[in-house]
Design an enzyme around this catalytic site. Sequence first.
Site, short mmCIF file in Angstrom:
data_model
loop_
_atom_site.label_atom_id
_atom_site.label_comp_id
_atom_site.label_asym_id
_atom_site.label_seq_id
_atom_site.Cartn_x
_atom_site.Cartn_y
_atom_site.Cartn_z
N ASP A 162 0.80 -1.22 0.00
CA ASP A 162 0.00 0.00 0.00
C ASP A 162 0.84 1.27 0.00
OD1 ASP A 162 -2.07 -1.80 0.26
OD2 ASP A 162 -3.00 -0.77 1.96
N HIS A 193 -6.20 3.19 -4.17
CA HIS A 193 -6.12 3.41 -2.71
C HIS A 193 -6.47 4.87 -2.39
CE1 HIS A 193 -5.10 2.22 1.29
NE2 HIS A 193 -3.93 2.78 1.36
N HIS A 225 -5.34 9.43 0.03
CA HIS A 225 -5.29 8.62 1.26
C HIS A 225 -6.25 9.15 2.31
CE1 HIS A 225 -3.53 5.97 4.36
NE2 HIS A 225 -3.21 5.24 3.31
N HIS A 252 3.57 -2.38 3.14
CA HIS A 252 3.64 -1.03 2.56
C HIS A 252 4.94 -0.83 1.79
CE1 HIS A 252 0.54 -0.59 5.61
NE2 HIS A 252 0.13 0.48 4.97
#
Length: 268
Positions: free
Chosen positions: A92, A143, A147, A239
């Site tokens: 991510d 995503h 954010h 991540h």
Amino acid sequence: MAQSRLNLAVAICAAVLISCGPTGSADAPPDPWNEAVAKTKPRPSKRARTSASPTPSNPSASPTASGAPAPSPGPHGSQQVTGSSAVALTFDDGPDPTWTPKVLALLRKHKVKATFCVVGIEVKRHPKLIGEIVRDGHTLCNHTWDHDLRLGKRSPGHIKANLARTNAAILSAVPGAQIPYFRQPGGMWTKRGVRVVRELDMVPLHWNVDPRDWTKPPARQISSFVKRETKKGDIVLLHDGGGNRTQTYRALHDVLPHLTRRFQLTPL
Ligand SMILES: [Zn+2]
């Protein structure tokens, strides 16, 4: 924009009364990308598995013929297992000019395909990295543009515009790219958000193995957690963006050989 995200992260940290990391260090400010909701979850020493895991407390959740946990929905109907015996690695908050190429090279070395949940503003900054992700055969996941941890609470029109803007940036970088998944930052799913994601023909993608690598624990802590907790059918959250990913990258050197010996890894 960056300052407002920072302010948001600081506000969230204050709200949950938990540090967002080593704030005493000037070179380690609060990480605006942090998955704030995960702060309220157990430390990684306790596995946050799905209720459908075949544990003694849930004997009805029997494994499938493949040995994978029976597919069960995550929060608000999101997907949190692969639905097969294969394991999925998800990365991510990228693309990141430092860490995404390193992660891609390591995945290439171990012949692993993964899923990258990318943030729109980073896609706009680093479009070539989207090309590299796609060229290597990995799967793309939206995503959000910025954010936004609270995106699911905003109006359906706002949510749709945020997701569409991110998809447009991805498609500008790689025309014709497939974007089958969406992941809500922080896993802060809402019923409304999931509905919009499905209206846009994307699958809301959650996870069920979270080593909390965004809190930058030592690499050995990340790798031991993932190695210990990952079972057939799991989706692992890691991540490649959102901060210094040294520890995640180091952990992958240990995690990838371990997982590839035991599981088939799927890009979803
Ligand atoms: Zn994120």
